[in-house]
Design a protein around this motif. Sequence first.
Motif, PDB file in Angstrom:
ATOM      1  N   TYR A 243       7.786   7.568   2.399  1.00  0.00           N
ATOM      2  CA  TYR A 243       7.834   8.328   3.644  1.00  0.00           C
ATOM      3  C   TYR A 243       9.047   9.258   3.677  1.00  0.00           C
ATOM      4  O   TYR A 243      10.071   8.962   3.068  1.00  0.00           O
ATOM      5  CB  TYR A 243       7.924   7.385   4.851  1.00  0.00           C
ATOM      6  CG  TYR A 243       6.685   6.563   5.061  1.00  0.00           C
ATOM      7  CD1 TYR A 243       5.617   7.066   5.811  1.00  0.00           C
ATOM      8  CD2 TYR A 243       6.573   5.283   4.517  1.00  0.00           C
ATOM      9  CE1 TYR A 243       4.472   6.306   6.003  1.00  0.00           C
ATOM     10  CE2 TYR A 243       5.431   4.523   4.709  1.00  0.00           C
ATOM     11  CZ  TYR A 243       4.390   5.039   5.451  1.00  0.00           C
ATOM     12  OH  TYR A 243       3.259   4.293   5.651  1.00  0.00           O
ATOM     13  N   LYS A 282       4.826  20.827   8.752  1.00  0.00           N
ATOM     14  CA  LYS A 282       4.612  19.525   9.380  1.00  0.00           C
ATOM     15  C   LYS A 282       5.766  19.190  10.319  1.00  0.00           C
ATOM     16  O   LYS A 282       5.566  18.660  11.407  1.00  0.00           O
ATOM     17  CB  LYS A 282       4.495  18.430   8.319  1.00  0.00           C
ATOM     18  CG  LYS A 282       3.240  18.536   7.466  1.00  0.00           C
ATOM     19  CD  LYS A 282       3.171  17.361   6.508  1.00  0.00           C
ATOM     20  CE  LYS A 282       2.198  17.641   5.387  1.00  0.00           C
ATOM     21  NZ  LYS A 282       2.132  16.531   4.425  1.00  0.00           N
ATOM     22  N   ARG A 285       5.675  21.765  13.366  1.00  0.00           N
ATOM     23  CA  ARG A 285       4.543  21.619  14.278  1.00  0.00           C
ATOM     24  C   ARG A 285       4.444  20.228  14.887  1.00  0.00           C
ATOM     25  O   ARG A 285       3.905  20.047  15.965  1.00  0.00           O
ATOM     26  CB  ARG A 285       3.247  21.971  13.548  1.00  0.00           C
ATOM     27  CG  ARG A 285       3.082  23.473  13.339  1.00  0.00           C
ATOM     28  CD  ARG A 285       1.836  23.808  12.564  1.00  0.00           C
ATOM     29  NE  ARG A 285       0.674  23.041  13.014  1.00  0.00           N
ATOM     30  CZ  ARG A 285      -0.327  22.691  12.224  1.00  0.00           C
ATOM     31  NH1 ARG A 285      -0.317  23.017  10.962  1.00  0.00           N
ATOM     32  NH2 ARG A 285      -1.338  22.005  12.703  1.00  0.00           N
ATOM     33  N   PHE A 286       4.917  19.243  14.178  1.00  0.00           N
ATOM     34  CA  PHE A 286       4.849  17.872  14.696  1.00  0.00           C
ATOM     35  C   PHE A 286       6.257  17.306  14.789  1.00  0.00           C
ATOM     36  O   PHE A 286       6.590  16.315  14.154  1.00  0.00           O
ATOM     37  CB  PHE A 286       3.954  17.015  13.814  1.00  0.00           C
ATOM     38  CG  PHE A 286       2.531  17.495  13.776  1.00  0.00           C
ATOM     39  CD1 PHE A 286       1.620  17.059  14.735  1.00  0.00           C
ATOM     40  CD2 PHE A 286       2.104  18.400  12.827  1.00  0.00           C
ATOM     41  CE1 PHE A 286       0.302  17.515  14.731  1.00  0.00           C
ATOM     42  CE2 PHE A 286       0.792  18.863  12.815  1.00  0.00           C
ATOM     43  CZ  PHE A 286      -0.107  18.419  13.772  1.00  0.00           C
ATOM     44  N   LYS A 289       7.150  13.606  15.344  1.00  0.00           N
ATOM     45  CA  LYS A 289       6.802  12.571  14.363  1.00  0.00           C
ATOM     46  C   LYS A 289       8.022  12.174  13.564  1.00  0.00           C
ATOM     47  O   LYS A 289       8.734  13.002  13.030  1.00  0.00           O
ATOM     48  CB  LYS A 289       5.708  13.112  13.421  1.00  0.00           C
ATOM     49  CG  LYS A 289       4.433  12.320  13.569  1.00  0.00           C
ATOM     50  CD  LYS A 289       3.367  12.728  12.624  1.00  0.00           C
ATOM     51  CE  LYS A 289       2.765  11.445  12.194  1.00  0.00           C
ATOM     52  NZ  LYS A 289       2.251  11.258  10.961  1.00  0.00           N
ATOM     53  N   ARG A 291       8.248  10.283  10.820  1.00  0.00           N
ATOM     54  CA  ARG A 291       8.169  10.292   9.361  1.00  0.00           C
ATOM     55  C   ARG A 291       6.796  10.792   8.925  1.00  0.00           C
ATOM     56  O   ARG A 291       5.836  10.744   9.681  1.00  0.00           O
ATOM     57  CB  ARG A 291       8.426   8.898   8.796  1.00  0.00           C
ATOM     58  CG  ARG A 291       7.427   7.867   9.333  1.00  0.00           C
ATOM     59  CD  ARG A 291       7.691   6.502   8.711  1.00  0.00           C
ATOM     60  NE  ARG A 291       6.485   5.676   8.850  1.00  0.00           N
ATOM     61  CZ  ARG A 291       6.354   4.468   8.338  1.00  0.00           C
ATOM     62  NH1 ARG A 291       7.340   3.928   7.648  1.00  0.00           N
ATOM     63  NH2 ARG A 291       5.243   3.781   8.492  1.00  0.00           N
ATOM     64  N   HIS A 292       6.741  11.295   7.723  1.00  0.00           N
ATOM     65  CA  HIS A 292       5.479  11.759   7.172  1.00  0.00           C
ATOM     66  C   HIS A 292       5.215  11.038   5.859  1.00  0.00           C
ATOM     67  O   HIS A 292       6.127  10.773   5.086  1.00  0.00           O
ATOM     68  CB  HIS A 292       5.519  13.278   6.937  1.00  0.00           C
ATOM     69  CG  HIS A 292       5.644  14.059   8.202  1.00  0.00           C
ATOM     70  ND1 HIS A 292       4.565  14.421   8.968  1.00  0.00           N
ATOM     71  CD2 HIS A 292       6.737  14.516   8.862  1.00  0.00           C
ATOM     72  CE1 HIS A 292       4.976  15.088  10.036  1.00  0.00           C
ATOM     73  NE2 HIS A 292       6.304  15.154  10.001  1.00  0.00           N
ATOM     74  N   GLN A 293       3.939  10.758   5.626  1.00  0.00           N
ATOM     75  CA  GLN A 293       3.560  10.048   4.413  1.00  0.00           C
ATOM     76  C   GLN A 293       3.627  10.955   3.188  1.00  0.00           C
ATOM     77  O   GLN A 293       3.247  12.117   3.258  1.00  0.00           O
ATOM     78  CB  GLN A 293       2.113   9.598   4.559  1.00  0.00           C
ATOM     79  CG  GLN A 293       1.942   8.139   4.827  1.00  0.00           C
ATOM     80  CD  GLN A 293       0.483   7.782   4.981  1.00  0.00           C
ATOM     81  OE1 GLN A 293       0.030   7.567   6.074  1.00  0.00           O
ATOM     82  NE2 GLN A 293      -0.245   7.732   3.889  1.00  0.00           N
TER      83      GLN A 293
END
Lengths: 616, 449
Positions: A243, A282, A285-286, A289, A291-293
């Motif tokens: 992540y 990512k 825009r997010f 969030k 964390r990102h995978q």
Amino acid sequence: MEYEVIVVGGGHAGCEAALACARMGHKTLLVTGNINNIADMPCNPSIGGSAKGIVVREIDALGGEMGNNADKSLLQIKMLNTAKGPAVRSLRAQADKITYPKNMLKTLEITDNLDIKEALVKDVLTFNNKVSGVLLESGKEIKAKAVILTTGTYMNADIMVGDTRHREGPHGERPSNYLSDNLAKKGFIIKRLKTGTPPRIARDSIDFSKAKREDGDKIYHTFSFNNEPMYDIDKQVPCYLIYTNDETHKIIRDNLNKSSMYGGLSDIKGVGPRYCPSIEDKIVRFSDKERHQLFLEPESLFYDDIYLQGFSTSMPYDVQEKMVHSLTGLENAKILKYAYAIEYDAIYPTQLKFNLETKLIENLFTAGQINGTSGYEEAACQGLMAGINACLKLEGKEPFILRRDEAYIGVLIDDLITKGIRDPYRLLTSRAEYRLLLRTDNADLRLREYGHKFGLVSDEKYERFLNKKENIEKATIEFKEKRLTPKNNEYLESLGTKPLRDGISLYDLLRRPEIKIDDLIKFLDNDYSSEVLEQVSISAKYEGYINKALHEAEKLKSLENKKIPENIDYDAMHNLASEAKQKLKEVRPLTIGQAMRISGVNPADISILTMYMKRG
Amino acid sequence: MEDTIAAISTAQGVGAISIIRVSGPEAIQIVSKIFSNKKFYDAPSHTIHYGYIMDGDEKIDEVLVTIMRSPKTFTKEDIVEINAHGGIMTTDKILELLLVNGCRLAEPGEFTKRAFLNGRIDLTEAEGVMDLINSKTDISRKIALNQVGGKVSNMISRLRDELAGIIANIEVNIDYPEYEDIEEMTIEKINSNLSELEDKIDKILKESKNGEVLTHGIKTVIIGKPNVGKSSLLNRLIGEDKAIVTDIRGTTRDSVEATLRVDNLILNLIDTAGIRKTDDVVESIGVDKSLKLIDEADLILFVVNYNEKLSDEDLVILDRLKGKNYITIVNKTDLEKKIDDDKLSNVVYVSALNDKNIDEIGNKIKKLFNLEKIETTDLTYLTSARSQSILRKVLGSVKAVRKGIEENYPIDMVEIDLKDIWNLLGEIIGESYDEELLDQLFSRFCVGK
């Protein structure tokens, strides 16, 4: 030397197109910028995925090569969405980036009627708006009756990193510098698109112990309907899940204006794919969030690159270093290839007919990323369709068009030529209205017949298919005729299902959600293969839903039967909304069904159109 | 479609002025041919002009003419409205002149149809306009206005958006199965979202039924034995406002014979024969006929005599009234009480003779149809049969989803019915399928390599 068909480009579309034409008996030349790059996978090291895996099955059913080639080159394979129902199951494989192209090249080389030439194409030669051949950048002309363009991301390609822009193809390959300008001169509307690729990391510089291991399935799969598995289930190569974290996000935010896409370059025209955003996108825009995978995917058994899926970026190299090192397990990672964004030219796909021939120039076909799609599978299936249709055209036969209820391939092509594109097009199961009919398990039942008709599926394979079909019918009859009675209640209760009061057919029993087909085969007189039993099971269990989908598909067919006259004058329909009028003139839909799918054409416009048609 | 249409837009023969409306590409040109004020032709949009309608040299009428140029008009076409003096003769003459000079007589509802076809209004709004034109009472006009303003569309859009959220979530789970950090749309969540949707649709349908009652009227029958005073009761209900009782025999509503207004309610009376004619004739209407009428009506006004015991026939009718919307009107309270009224329910005691307690009937009806609330709350009802029938289909699909879930079908099957619902809701507001769902998907979820 004169050819019947010239295929320009040796990627996944080009390979399928060239093989289809040669196998259909037409003298074919494949022109590619670099023979070593044939069937290269310049981005992710995988074949298949949701919807895409079904396309690979469809390609195989029609007699294309991708499925067979992937089966020979697997690192890992799994069936996705097994818990979500039969309609959305799809195979996804990690394919070896060395073996896959090698195997494909071998196939091309042993195919009759097919030559390969290393060169770059400068222009398409025409006579009276009909293809007559190609002009190479060397100045040489090669004659042909039909040309299929599968140029991928190579037309006017620019690689972008930070504030730099270089005219080059993926991984430093030579781009095609003239072709798209020459197409524009012929009247084609060119669209600038963008995509990107993440960094590649040295395998031994990663601490995999900090990542979550993702293995392949413990049962065997093949893409091809005819192949036996060619891999060892226990020797599949794992992927790993990690992540991003606060640190990564902070580095990206602090350096955002250095990214080509966020101010690093001021002349970006390309539209990037919604479904494949860069890591910058990512995080912007997010922003909420945490964390990102990211996935660590092996590229090959023969070299050390690990593909960092989910981390595509156009940051400068020094920022990429910091970003990568902020990731858990990659603190000491060595970047072997930096990420970059790439801009390239495509032709706007509403300029195509259903057979992928351009409306402007007869016998000129296009397939793959040049049509605004993205993905190896999307490219391959278009290549196959363009190849088949180029041959049919040369043979003076009707074009081969798949409906939306017949194949994902039909959905893709109809979407492209009817709706056009905003960003690179990826197939998604949600694009298919009749996806219950378009399953991975029945691709052969849907399409094998066509493949055989065109000579792409051998008689031997076709026999096997007919045999399977026959067995499905036989098994269905046996399931419907064999009945269980209350005498069998003890066994049924042991399966956790309600005991019987009267007799019931095996088929009806199979409808019960808790009953699996394997529970019932002991009552059969005949043995059936698992793929035959699967068909019986799906038909029994989902009959109501399948019938509903078939009913919907019938409605579609009736709309597709309402033909719009070819010479209809949209300008004469004064009350059409101007956007609708413009779209209708651009797409020139063949049927009311197609017209309804054009974005910007509203039900009111359709009413006007049908009223006008009725009035004649 | 490219022709120019004209029609008299106000009710014929009544009112001080009448309006003739012309719409289409030649509207301005045609009117200028018969209008004395020559500046009119080049006049800016949305201006009013004084002059005479001329037939050659002859002045037909002194008028005000409004010019509205495309596209900011009701039909999005050029529109001209002629305000003429109200007489039938004059108005008809002007219309005739327009037709002679190139207009076509508009079909009923054609202006609205053009507004819809030209994208000025959506389907629910178009239906609202038709209701507005046909509205007979204040409340029904309010409902129609709401529909025109897109209030209903907004409500349906909201429901549809909620559903799109669920579908997008399912789709993202399917198309991006490797994303473990995206919420998995489970059967339980679908179920709870669905029951919410179901409740809302149920409510809309119920209230729409009432809205329908308000705009289209209540199919009503008055029954009762001879001599209980049905006709005098009817006369009292009609009251002073006799003009509102209109014979509409032979119109589309097969059995409706008169429309009667009580407060804000429209009662469409069926089979008035038995009431209007003398009570002698009514003798011939037996219990059988009454029972048949009960089945046909939405509201039964059952009239009995205060001065008599209930007969066997009355009891048969009472039995049949169970489960129906009915009011028992005990008439002739001016006489001595002989009725055994313990068997009755939904009772109003009146004296038609003395005009006593008649208002109470209207109140009772409103209570019965739950209309009291409607007058004060937001008026967002679907008044058209089309929209309501689609909503009923939606409920059918909701049931199908539930059944699928109950029988353990996988999510890709269940989702078919969810998409059905989404499409049906789109049909109500006339929205076409485009990339909406995909947009939802990519704006809500962060996915992709």
